[in-house]
Design a protein around this motif. Structure first.
Motif, PDB file in Angstrom:
ATOM      1  N   SER A  53     -20.076  13.096  42.997  1.00 57.12           N
ATOM      2  CA  SER A  53     -19.038  12.062  42.995  1.00 57.12           C
ATOM      3  C   SER A  53     -17.799  12.567  43.720  1.00 57.12           C
ATOM      4  O   SER A  53     -17.403  13.726  43.582  1.00 57.12           O
ATOM      5  CB  SER A  53     -18.688  11.666  41.563  1.00 57.12           C
TER       6      SER A  53
ATOM      7  N   SER B  91     -25.027  15.795  37.598  1.00 56.25           N
ATOM      8  CA  SER B  91     -23.862  15.188  38.227  1.00 56.25           C
ATOM      9  C   SER B  91     -22.770  16.222  38.372  1.00 56.25           C
ATOM     10  O   SER B  91     -22.514  17.003  37.458  1.00 56.25           O
ATOM     11  CB  SER B  91     -23.365  14.011  37.390  1.00 56.25           C
TER      12      SER B  91
ATOM     13  N   SER C 208     -20.618  13.974  48.682  1.00 60.06           N
ATOM     14  CA  SER C 208     -21.352  12.767  48.288  1.00 60.06           C
ATOM     15  C   SER C 208     -22.583  12.561  49.156  1.00 60.06           C
ATOM     16  O   SER C 208     -23.550  11.921  48.726  1.00 60.06           O
ATOM     17  CB  SER C 208     -20.436  11.553  48.364  1.00 60.06           C
TER      18      SER C 208
END
Length: 126
Positions: free
Chosen positions: A125, A11, A88
């Motif tokens: 994100s 992430s 994203s």
């Protein structure tokens, strides 16, 4: 039997970077053209980047040009994907794939590839 194992997913925030690797075993790595594909749930697997056996021919989907760099190290049986300026839209499971070199082929076509890894998740994100 060729085995491909991806690593390096994770992430990251938008604008960040990740470096994916794909370790190959069970075959002569330098005899394979390699590629990265990605897939989002509910969508078809799409081509990201490809590299020929020697590393001197590179191919990219337009959406990653200038941001992603594919490379290979035949001495280490490893394929890499450096991903910069992530958005994203890059969130997906990333797969490496190997194609036995021989004759004409379409580097971005899924059906050209003989071996696949299990995938590694990349989440960006915003």
């Amino acid at each position: 039997q060729v085995q491909l194992v991806e690593s390096g997913g994770g992430s990251v925030q938008a604008g960040g970077s990740l470096r994916l690797s794909c370790a190959s075993s069970g075959g002569r790595f330098s005899s394979y053209a390699m590629a990265w594909f990605r897939q989002v749930p509910g969508k078809e697997r799409e081509f990201v980047a490809a590299i020929n056996w020697s590393g001197d021919s590179l191919y990219y989907v337009d959406s990653v040009k200038g941001r992603f760099t594919i490379s290979r190290d035949n001495a280490k049986n490893t394929l890499n994907l450096q991903m910069n300026s992530l958005t994203s839209e890059d969130t997906a499971v990333y797969y490496c794939a190997a194609r036995v070199v021989g004759g004409e082929a379409e580097p971005g076509a899924i059906y050209e590839y003989d071996y696949w890894g299990q995938g590694t998740q990349v989440t960006v994100s915003s």
